[in-house]
Design a protein around this motif. Structure first.
Motif, PDB file in Angstrom:
ATOM      1  N   GLY A  90      -9.775  13.729   8.974  1.00 40.18           N
ATOM      2  CA  GLY A  90      -9.222  12.555   8.433  1.00 40.18           C
ATOM      3  C   GLY A  90      -7.722  12.343   8.600  1.00 40.18           C
ATOM      4  N   GLU A  91      -7.506  11.184   8.015  1.00 36.51           N
ATOM      5  CA  GLU A  91      -5.852  11.006   8.085  1.00 36.51           C
ATOM      6  C   GLU A  91      -5.425  10.732   6.831  1.00 36.51           C
ATOM      7  OE1 GLU A  91      -5.860   7.382  10.601  1.00 36.51           O
ATOM      8  OE2 GLU A  91      -5.452   8.728  12.555  1.00 36.51           O
ATOM      9  N   ILE A  92      -4.252  10.922   6.422  1.00 39.01           N
ATOM     10  CA  ILE A  92      -3.668  10.393   5.033  1.00 39.01           C
ATOM     11  C   ILE A  92      -2.096   9.801   5.496  1.00 39.01           C
ATOM     12  CG2 ILE A  92      -2.363  11.287   2.894  1.00 39.01           C
ATOM     13  CD1 ILE A  92      -3.968  13.870   3.218  1.00 39.01           C
TER      14      ILE A  92
ATOM     15  N   ILE B 172       0.903  11.499   7.352  1.00 36.43           N
ATOM     16  CA  ILE B 172       1.368  12.919   6.922  1.00 36.43           C
ATOM     17  C   ILE B 172       0.310  13.970   6.926  1.00 36.43           C
ATOM     18  CG2 ILE B 172       3.456  12.106   5.636  1.00 36.43           C
ATOM     19  CD1 ILE B 172       1.557  12.570   3.231  1.00 36.43           C
ATOM     20  N   THR B 173       0.733  15.253   6.772  1.00 39.97           N
ATOM     21  CA  THR B 173      -0.033  16.246   6.405  1.00 39.97           C
ATOM     22  C   THR B 173       0.413  16.919   5.111  1.00 39.97           C
ATOM     23  OG1 THR B 173       0.812  17.741   7.846  1.00 39.97           O
ATOM     24  CG2 THR B 173      -1.026  16.733   8.643  1.00 39.97           C
ATOM     25  N   ILE B 174      -0.811  17.386   4.262  1.00 40.83           N
ATOM     26  CA  ILE B 174      -0.157  18.078   3.113  1.00 40.83           C
ATOM     27  C   ILE B 174      -0.880  19.487   2.967  1.00 40.83           C
ATOM     28  CG2 ILE B 174      -0.158  18.031   0.507  1.00 40.83           C
ATOM     29  CD1 ILE B 174      -0.838  14.695   1.044  1.00 40.83           C
TER      30      ILE B 174
ATOM     31  N   THR C  60       0.770  -0.918   0.021  1.00 46.23           N
ATOM     32  CA  THR C  60      -0.012  -0.036   0.047  1.00 46.23           C
ATOM     33  C   THR C  60       0.964   1.234  -0.202  1.00 46.23           C
ATOM     34  OG1 THR C  60      -1.526  -1.116   1.102  1.00 46.23           O
ATOM     35  CG2 THR C  60      -1.809   1.340   1.315  1.00 46.23           C
ATOM     36  N   VAL C  61       0.580   1.994  -0.921  1.00 47.59           N
ATOM     37  CA  VAL C  61       1.433   3.473  -1.080  1.00 47.59           C
ATOM     38  C   VAL C  61       0.576   4.356  -0.324  1.00 47.59           C
ATOM     39  CG1 VAL C  61       2.377   5.222  -2.540  1.00 47.59           C
ATOM     40  CG2 VAL C  61       2.511   2.806  -3.245  1.00 47.59           C
ATOM     41  N   LEU C  62      -0.564   4.847  -0.702  1.00 50.13           N
ATOM     42  CA  LEU C  62      -1.629   5.737  -0.068  1.00 50.13           C
ATOM     43  C   LEU C  62      -2.639   5.092   0.720  1.00 50.13           C
ATOM     44  CD1 LEU C  62      -2.272   8.897  -0.056  1.00 50.13           C
ATOM     45  CD2 LEU C  62      -3.933   8.229  -1.958  1.00 50.13           C
ATOM     46  N   SER C  63      -2.782   5.399   1.684  1.00 47.63           N
ATOM     47  CA  SER C  63      -4.288   4.987   2.380  1.00 47.63           C
ATOM     48  C   SER C  63      -4.862   6.112   3.211  1.00 47.63           C
ATOM     49  CB  SER C  63      -3.726   4.097   3.337  1.00 47.63           C
ATOM     50  OG  SER C  63      -4.892   3.646   4.550  1.00 47.63           O
TER      51      SER C  63
ATOM     52  N   ARG D 267       3.796  22.034  -2.756  1.00 47.53           N
ATOM     53  CA  ARG D 267       5.054  21.878  -2.452  1.00 47.53           C
ATOM     54  C   ARG D 267       5.299  20.800  -1.400  1.00 47.53           C
ATOM     55  NH1 ARG D 267       8.987  24.596  -3.692  1.00 47.53           N
ATOM     56  NH2 ARG D 267      10.662  24.413  -2.133  1.00 47.53           N
ATOM     57  N   GLU D 268       4.683  20.680  -0.342  1.00 47.56           N
ATOM     58  CA  GLU D 268       4.606  19.498   0.523  1.00 47.56           C
ATOM     59  C   GLU D 268       4.468  18.298  -0.081  1.00 47.56           C
ATOM     60  OE1 GLU D 268       2.611  19.883   4.332  1.00 47.56           O
ATOM     61  OE2 GLU D 268       3.296  21.999   4.317  1.00 47.56           O
ATOM     62  N   ALA D 269       3.302  18.225  -1.280  1.00 51.95           N
ATOM     63  CA  ALA D 269       2.949  17.202  -1.738  1.00 51.95           C
ATOM     64  C   ALA D 269       4.056  16.547  -2.771  1.00 51.95           C
ATOM     65  CB  ALA D 269       1.684  17.428  -2.604  1.00 51.95           C
ATOM     66  N   VAL D 270       4.707  17.474  -3.279  1.00 52.29           N
ATOM     67  CA  VAL D 270       5.768  17.186  -4.185  1.00 52.29           C
ATOM     68  C   VAL D 270       6.861  16.459  -3.413  1.00 52.29           C
ATOM     69  CG1 VAL D 270       7.688  18.130  -6.002  1.00 52.29           C
ATOM     70  CG2 VAL D 270       4.864  18.998  -6.024  1.00 52.29           C
TER      71      VAL D 270
END
Lengths: 310, 520, 318
Positions: B321-323, B330-332, B268-271, B336-339
């Motif tokens: 919610g959570e990422i 993490i938080t986005i 799993t990469v993204l949850s 820039r943070e996403a990248v």
């Protein structure tokens, strides 16, 4: 009503507070004669501010009005000094203003250039052209011109009356005539206006011509207040007019704003300096306070827009 | 039956792109004429020609038998042509009543506005279409479907004889749709000609009398339709079934154009769990994407798919919610943070967001990796050029070279540049938003192959697409969004009808009468 | 297109030089050239930092006022604060940064239109300068070591020309050789597109405005050193001259297109025009007005020159 014009009413609230404080701490402020003189001196600015407000509702800006004001003043003075009839002097000043406005309008609407740079260029060109032509020489006016031959009080009432008439007329046009609504429509979304069968470029052109003509009229209203015409007049006028419009709730992004707000913003800016002088703030703070008021008004708009999710 | 509108051999080019290549089209009084075609087939250009927003390069336009040499928006308005755009062309700063009034009244320049009458007219028109909208509200405060209803009220009030509806139901609720259908049929009964654009075939079969299919800027044909409600004696030409219609649109077997699925998905990469963002209407989204997996995000326009992507990319940060990315929470907070976390987003609107049209391809391709390829902020032209040339080669971008401005490329090649920019970041998660919209068929299948290859190389891919066959053909799993949240998740290769039913909010199997198996 | 604009401008400059060299009195002398440079340094500095702001699609009307405020505060710190002028100068640069930072904060954090924000700070900064000097106070009698900056020569070249050359070189590298320039360009073309590409749009815009503030403070120092006096009206109208030089130099007011060397040519064309007119007998007495008038007209021409071909192209029969 209250909700839709929240912005205008909140500035009105501030204005009333300032006036109430003045009433308590410096009732001299309301002595009729100095008050009338102050209003008369400021009346031409209100007329220019009306023009600027219309330009801004149409999502443009005009910073050449100060220079144009000086040009129109000199034109009026020269025609009057040549002993030509008074109506001709008035007409030539208004016409000169309209021509200057048409030049701006042609460049902005015709060539789709940004109004800030176009009017910056005409501002410099007109001012320097005038300095070159007039060499800073004051023009002596014939006797009959000051207060148009009326006693001073009569003349003051006349000038204030013209300013109020222009404001009311412009407010009516902007609110109740198709052309006024077309300006709002173009300022709100020029492409949607085009799709609705409005010709945005014609409207933009017209808006600049109108502002020029109003500037010419304002110049006449100023000229008749003194025995001479100062060719360096009108400096900073564009800033004061824009400030009145911005404080009065005219959106820089176009489409929004009304002349009632402009009146309130104009009055607030006009009485904040004397008000502060009465409570002991020195007049050299004037410009800093004007700047602060403008910034507060934009910041308030910015915060409000942000809260409403832009 | 009289002919309201006749277009003959209309062509229109934008730079090098030929959007319309000699399209002929006609509209009769009292008919609903559906216009169909994939994204980028030329529908919107054709509509803009009809409404006078674009002037055709060649071809003739006749309205009620009269040749119109130069159709402007004002002229179109006068001739009774009205258009309900997907994105309503309203004035956000003006009230509803004024938005309607300004288009209906012909006051000239110095006519007097009668506000009371405007309000009354607006109220009456809105009542006729059953819209519960306050005439004094500012349009900026309305939702998108409400704005659309205002547009329809305008057309109704203008007594329009030719009404163009561009995906009018895309963002409407079921109830609003039904109301709209009755408005459309009411107009039809009054002898109005309606050009109806929709991707939903059921709607076309419920409403349309004839259908014209556009493909790559050309008209593939005009056919009659056997409408599901009643038989119509006026019908001419052959009628057709849904399957035949899809064939006409796509021009080849639907299933064959997608690359085969790849390897088994890995870790799993993204949850995300119960993810929400109140300002953009995303709520309670729970979703996983694994390495090597393409998760398709299906749903109607306005279902919240792009909004979810914007949350994941930090454009509108989540507020609940959570990422979890690669196992850590993490938080986005910004793109820039996403990248920096390894998330890449290829946006839907590539001309505004994806590629900077005025800048060279090379600049565009390195834009997201400034820190990495320009350490210490100094530009390194040699490194930049070689990266760009490699990407151009690998993705098969058709351009004169790395210095060509982005705007000089065709849609598909621009999309590849946008993709290249994000591949340069070596992302763990790649979010693609409508990657093949407005892209010609050839480039489309190339992009599909690239996406599958990236997944095979271990990338996790979230694929947003309104093109249902594309989602079905490409995805290993399909998540259907509705009302800002995930409504259902289906395995790859699921049946189109089931997925569409979930997107529409119908119970599976209910809804329209059962018909034979169809891909859409 | 970009190249062509700058070539045309270079030709204009050459024509000016040849014309004034022939028609003007003592135009080509070393002293006069030094004079031209001395007089154009402040506007040149402002133009150099206005350029990135405009390149990124913004505008800064407050730089002239920042200059005035910084000049006055520099005088205040030196005379009333008793600081050595070197320390006061460094503090002034900090004040300039704060002034630019105010613009940056309002524009990027609150997303307000730069035109109106800097119009407000234009009033505010000038007003503060007037308030600090009570409208009339002027700071004079600076030490010779400071005045050297404005009047002295180093290796035969005016002292402030070295400062200008240093700033110009730094700005050229920044705009044309670093990711800052690249980002400003991208933001100028498509602010949303730049954000979607993950560029730090807010920070880059803020940097341009802070830089404008710092360099305006530097201009305040050379201005004060040149005139030997710091007054509230220092640099009045300089923002317009700077914008004119930038636009004349080929930077698009819509953002995205422009070059530092173009801006330098723009500054030079305006400076040479002003000086040259004062060297020609026929125009000597009205040189100030004439050069202003011609600059304004040049600006209109430069704008229209770009737009007129487009206008005709739109009207070409199909």
């Amino acid at each position: 009503m209250l909700k839709r014009h929240f912005r205008e009413f909140s500035v009105l609230g501030v204005l009333l507070c300032v006036l109430a404080l003045m009433g308590v701490f410096a009732p001299d402020f309301f002595a009729p004669q100095p008050l009338l003189s102050r209003l008369t001196a400021a009346a031409p600015k209100l007329v220019v501010a009306c023009g600027i407000a219309v330009v801004m509702v149409g999502r443009q800006i005009d910073i050449s009005v100060g220079s144009l004001f000086a040009v129109c003043s000199v034109v009026c003075g020269l025609v009057a000094a040549a002993k030509l009839p008074l109506p001709l002097a008035v007409a030539s000043a208004v016409a000169a203003g309209a021509i200057g406005g048409a030049l701006n309008g042609a460049l902005v609407a015709g060539l789709r250039l940004p109004s800030i740079v176009v009017t910056l260029a005409t501002m410099v060109t007109l001012r320097e052209g005038l300095r070159l032509a007039q060499q800073g020489v004051f023009i002596d006016l014939p006797d009959g011109l000051q207060w148009i031959g009326l006693p001073m009080i009569g003349g003051q009432y006349l000038v204030c009356g013209i300013a109020i008439t222009v404001l009311v007329a412009m407010a009516a046009v902007m609110r109740h005539l198709a052309i006024g609504r077309a300006v709002h429509a173009v300022g709100s979304d020029a492409e949607a206006a085009r799709l609705a069968g409005i010709r945005p470029r014609l409207v933009t052109f017209g808006v600049f011509v109108l502002t020029g003509a109003l500037t010419g009229l304002a110049a006449v209203m100023n000229v008749v207040q003194s025995p001479q015409v100062d060719p360096n007049t009108g400096r900073m006028l564009e800033l004061e007019a824009i400030a009145a419009a911005v404080v009065g709730g005219v959106a820089v992004s176009g489409g929004r704003g009304n002349l009632g707000g402009v009146l309130v913003g104009f009055l607030l800016l006009a009485c904040i300096t004397p008000a502060l002088t009465y409570i002991g703030v020195k007049p050299y703070w004037d410009k800093a306070i004007q700047g602060t008021v403008i910034l507060l008004a934009v910041v308030a708009d910015g915060l409000r827009n942000r809260k409403n999710g832009r | 039956m009289s002919c309201l509108l006749q277009l003959t051999s209309v062509t229109k080019s934008f730079g090098a792109v030929r959007a319309l290549k000699g399209v002929s089209f006609d509209l009769r009084a009292g008919e609903v004429h559906a216009l169909l075609g994939e994204n980028g087939a030329g529908k919107s250009t054709l509509i803009k020609v009809i409404t006078g927003a674009h002037q055709p390069d060649e071809g003739a336009i006749e309205v009620r038998g009269e040749r119109i040499p130069s159709l402007t928006p004002g002229e179109a308005h006068r001739l009774g042509i009205a258009c309900i755009y997907q994105q309503p062309a309203l004035f956000p700063d003006l009230t509803v009543a004024e938005n309607i009034g300004i288009r209906l009244e012909d006051l000239g320049l110095f006519g007097r506005v009668r506000w009371g009458m405007r309000r009354k007219t607006a109220k009456e028109l809105l009542r006729r279409i059953g819209a519960d909208i306050y005439p004094d509200a500012e349009v900026r405060s309305l939702s998108m479907p409400e704005q659309q209803l205002v547009e329809i009220a305008c057309a109704l009030g203008a007594g329009a004889r030719i009404v163009v509806m561009d995906e009018p139901t895309a963002s409407l609720t079921r109830e609003e749709q039904q109301r709209l259908f009755s408005v459309v049929l009411g107009l039809r009964a009054d002898g109005v000609g309606i050009i109806y654009i929709s991707h939903r075939l059921e709607e076309i079969f419920a409403l349309a009398d004839r259908v014209t299919v556009l493909r790559d800027g050309e008209s593939v044909g005009t056919r009659g339709i056997r409408r599901s409600d009643a038989s119509d004696p006026d019908r001419s030409g052959p009628t057709l079934t849904e399957n035949e219609l899809i064939q006409l649109m796509v021009g080849r077997e639907v299933a064959s154009i997608y690359p085969p699925p790849g390897t088994q998905p890995g870790a799993t990469v993204l949850s995300v769990r119960r993810l929400g963002c109140s300002s953009s209407g995303v709520r309670d989204v729970t979703l996983e994407v694994r390495t090597g997996e393409i998760v398709g995000l299906a749903g109607l326009i306005g279902a919240g798919r792009t909004e979810l992507a914007r949350v994941l990319f930090g454009l509108t940060p989540a507020d609940s919610g959570e990422i979890e990315l690669g196992g850590s929470l993490i938080t986005i907070g910004s793109p820039r943070e996403a990248v920096a976390r390894g998330i890449a987003y290829v946006p839907e609107d590539r001309r505004r967001h994806g590629v900077i049209l005025e800048m060279p391809i090379a600049d565009n391709m390195t834009m997201a990796v400034h820190e990495r390829i320009f350490p210490g902020t100094w530009l390194r032209p040699v490194a930049e050029r070689s990266l760009a040339e490699r990407q151009i080669r690998e993705l098969g971008v058709k351009a004169s070279g790395p210095d060509a401005p982005g705007g000089s490329l065709s849609g598909g090649n621009q999309q590849k540049v946008s993709l290249a920019r994000w591949l340069a970041t070596k992302p763990r998660l790649l979010i693609l938003d409508e990657p093949t919209q407005g892209v010609d068929v050839g480039a489309k299948s190339e992009i599909h192959k690239i996406i599958r290859r990236l997944a095979d190389e271990g990338m996790a891919v979230l694929l947003i697409s309104s093109d249902l066959p594309e989602v079905l053909g490409m995805s290993d799993r399909i998540a259907v969004m509705r009302g800002g949240t995930i409504a259902a998740i289906f395995p790859g290769g699921s049946d189109a009808r089931t997925v569409m039913a979930a997107a529409l909010g119908q119970a599976v199997g209910a809804g329209a009468p059962a018909e034979e198996e169809s891909p859409c | 297109m970009l190249l062509r604009h700058e070539t045309v401008l270079l030709a204009v400059l050459v024509v000016e030089l040849v014309f004034f060299g022939v028609a003007g009195r003592n135009f080509g002398t070393a002293d006069n050239i030094a004079n031209i440079v001395r007089h154009s340094v402040e506007i040149g500095l402002l133009a150099l930092v206005m350029m990135p702001v405009v390149l990124a699609g913004g505008i800064d009307l407050s730089v002239g006022s920042t200059l005035g405020l910084c000049a006055v505060l520099f005088g205040k710190l030196w005379r009333d604060g008793g600081l050595p002028w070197e320390v006061a100068a460094v503090a002034t640069l900090g004040i300039g940064a704060a002034a630019g930072g105010t613009n940056a904060l309002l524009i990027t954090a609150l997303r307000l239109p730069p035109l109106i924000v800097t119009l407000g700070t234009y009033s505010l900064f000038r007003g503060l300068a007037e308030a600090i000097t009570r409208g009339t106070d002027a700071f004079t009698r600076f030490p010779p070591s400071f005045l050297f900056l404005g009047t002295g020569r180093v290796a035969g070249i005016p002292a402030q020309a070295w400062i200008f050359a240093l700033v110009a070189a730094a700005m050229w590298l920044l705009v044309h050789r670093t990711t800052f320039g690249r980002s400003w360009r991208a933001i100028g073309f498509a602010p949303e597109g730049a954000r979607y590409a993950g560029l730090p749009v807010g920070r880059r815009l803020a940097f341009a405005h802070v830089l404008a503030g710092i360099v305006a403070a530097l201009a305040a120092i050379t201005y004060t050193a040149r005139f030997g006096t710091a007054k509230a009206d220092a640099g009045t109208g300089y923002e317009l001259a700077a914008i004119t030089a930038v636009v004349l130099g080929g930077t698009s007011i819509f953002g995205g297109v422009g070059s530092v060397h173009g801006t330098l040519l723009g500054v030079a064309a305006i400076a040479v025009l002003g000086n040259g007119l004062s060297r020609v007998p026929a125009t000597m007495s009205n040189a100030g007005e004439l050069s202003g008038l011609l600059t304004g007209m040049l600006l209109v021409l430069a704008l229209a020159g770009g737009a007129v071909p487009k206008w005709f192209a739109e009207r070409r029969p199909r």
